[in-house]
Design a protein around this motif. Structure first.
Motif: not given
Ligand code: ATP
Length: 478
Positions: A362-380
């Motif tokens: 979580p950060s200042e502007g965001r109460k909740e943390g997040r899980v993110v898959l940073r896949l290349h757009p061509r693979l997403a």
């Protein structure tokens, strides 16, 4: 081997990936409602898209963007003579060992290594014991050096062709796609009028009765390969090995794999397959340590020679503008050398999932943390999610569906989602690796603009509706 393939305990990240894959529909255990089948996996809606994207990117870079490589799609079942000639029937085996303490069965060449003669500690019957390592390796489960003799175990999957097993109807499921390129070498060369150097590429299922199936889809009995055989004049083989090892390394980097997690490792003399004259592995830093992703080998003319001998059919290429060393005249028949980049598609899927996985606190502007898959757009799997801000407003939902259609018509996989608060919808897309979200809101009615939200930095821009397809398409090409 030393610490070349140092193994550590399976850490959390793998568990997180396995959990995410099941929860979000990337990969399921096969036959789950019947308790599951060991080592067999099914790719769900997101997984099948990711796998197809990986394979499409490989095909694009290996075949479509080159003039010197063509494709092939051969039968999985080939004549058993192919596998006799290639050495797979006689020799495609792994040294198999049973642990006398915990009874687990494992591959000797993959077991944790120790110096012969050293004292090792292991757990047996709830107690810590010691023993002397006589073999240079110990049991991967309990660490015991008390082991059975090594036995050879053939990895080929056997079945029989035709409804009745007459004993001579045995056939094998292919353990690699490569052999079809060798036996079709002249078919492809002559019909396409190709002159070495040129390559034949193939993707598809391969089967190996692996003794140790491990690390989720990293090693399974049924898996998918992406292989290319590059036929070249013998003296050019070292140059092309050098070229292809770099090309293949760069391919992963260009698709977003972190460079610090990848390395090229030259095989040492004692590791080389008996037919190979030089080999590199592209290795990835998996949670359990550095391990193979792809192999790039100089297979010499071994395979063509073996098939020529066994079939009695000439497999030489006639080069009219090459000097015959015996006569000194132009024109010579020769067996090309072969450079083979051999990658696993399913293993690459696992690698990209691991590499793309990120957790943000979580950060200042965001109460909740997040899980993110940073896949290349061509693979997403999904390129863009289109979200009406309010589900009850029919104008918004209608507009959002229209936008989805516009994307789909342009070949961009778009997804409509109206359920839950917008923040939760963004979070779901972050976890699925969707690089762009487009939100339709009240302002869209007034000025025809929408919000585009970028997955990686969560930046939001206001764009004109008509530009949406172009903007996403452009990002996909970057
Ligand atoms: P390993 O040493 O990991 O068993 P290998 O050296 O036998 O692999 P190759 O025969 O070179 O593998 O096959 C080429 C590629 O196919 C490998 O780099 C890997 O990506 C993939 N591959 C091989 N066996 C499997 C398997 N059982 N499951 C998933 N992928 C596999």
């Amino acid at each position: 081997m030393g610490d070349k393939k140092k193994k550590t305990a399976e850490p959390d990240l793998m568990q997180k990936i396995v959990g995410l894959c099941k929860r979000r529909g990337f990969v399921f255990q096969s036959s789950e409602i019947y308790g599951g089948l060991k080592s067999a996996y099914d790719y769900g809606p997101l997984g099948v898209e990711l796998k197809r994207n990986v394979m499409a990117e490989w095909w694009r870079s290996m075949v479509h963007e080159r003039e010197d490589v063509v494709g092939l799609d051969a039968s999985i079942i080939m004549s058993p003579k192919v596998w006799q000639a290639s050495g797979h029937v006689g020799g495609f085996s792994d040294p198999l060992v049973d642990c006398k303490v915990c009874k687990c069965r494992f591959r000797a060449d993959k077991a944790p290594q120790v110096e012969v003669g050293t004292e090792v500690t292991f757990r047996a019957g709830g107690k810590t014991q010691t023993g002397i390592a006589e073999r240079g390796y110990v049991c991967p489960e309990c660490g015991s050096p008390e082991l059975s003799e090594e036995r050879e175990f053939n990895l080929l999957f056997k079945t029989n062709l035709g409804p009745v097993d007459t004993g001579d109807s045995t056939v094998y499921l292919r353990p690699e796609t490569a052999q079809a390129m060798f036996v079709n070498f002249l078919n492809v060369q002559s019909t396409y009028r190709l002159r070495p150097p040129f390559g034949i590429a193939q993707q598809g299922k391969s089967f190996r009765n692996e003794i140790t199936v491990e690390h989720f889809i990293f090693r399974s009995c049924e898996f998918e390969q992406m292989e290319m055989e590059y036929f070249c004049p013998p003296e050019e083989a070292p140059k092309w090995l050098d070229y292809w090892k770099q090309e293949r390394f760069d391919w992963y980097v260009n698709l977003g794999c972190k460079k610090e997690n990848l390395r090229l490792r030259a095989h040492e003399e004692d590791e080389l397959a008996h037919y190979a004259d030089g080999c590199y592995d592209v290795e990835y830093k998996y949670p359990w340590g550095w391990d193979e992703l792809e192999g790039i080998a100089n297979r010499t003319n071994y395979d063509l020679k073996k098939h020529q001998e066994a079939s009695g059919k000439k497999l030489t290429y006639f080069d009219p503008v090459r000097e015959n060393p015996e006569t000194g005249k132009m024109g010579v028949h020769y067996l090309p050398y072969v450079i083979e980049p051999a990658a696993g598609a399913t293993r690459t899927v696992l690698m990209f999932l691991l590499d793309a996985y990120d957790e943000e606190p979580p950060s200042e502007g965001r109460k909740e943390g997040r899980v993110v898959l940073r896949l290349h757009p061509r693979l997403a799997p999904i390129k863009v999610a289109v979200l009406p801000l309010v589900k009850k407003d029919e104008w918004l939902t209608g507009k959002a569906r229209e936008i989805v259609k516009a994307f789909l018509k342009n070949g961009v996989n778009a997804f409509y989602d109206e359920k839950d608060a917008i923040g939760r919808r963004y979070a779901r897309q972050d976890e699925a690796g969707t690089p762009f979200c487009i939100t339709v809101d009240g302002q869209t009615k007034e000025d025809g603009t929408v919000t585009i939200r970028y997955r990686d930095d969560m930046r939001q821009d206001r764009i004109k509706l008509e530009e949406a397809v172009d903007i996403v398409n452009k990002k996909m090409r970057e």
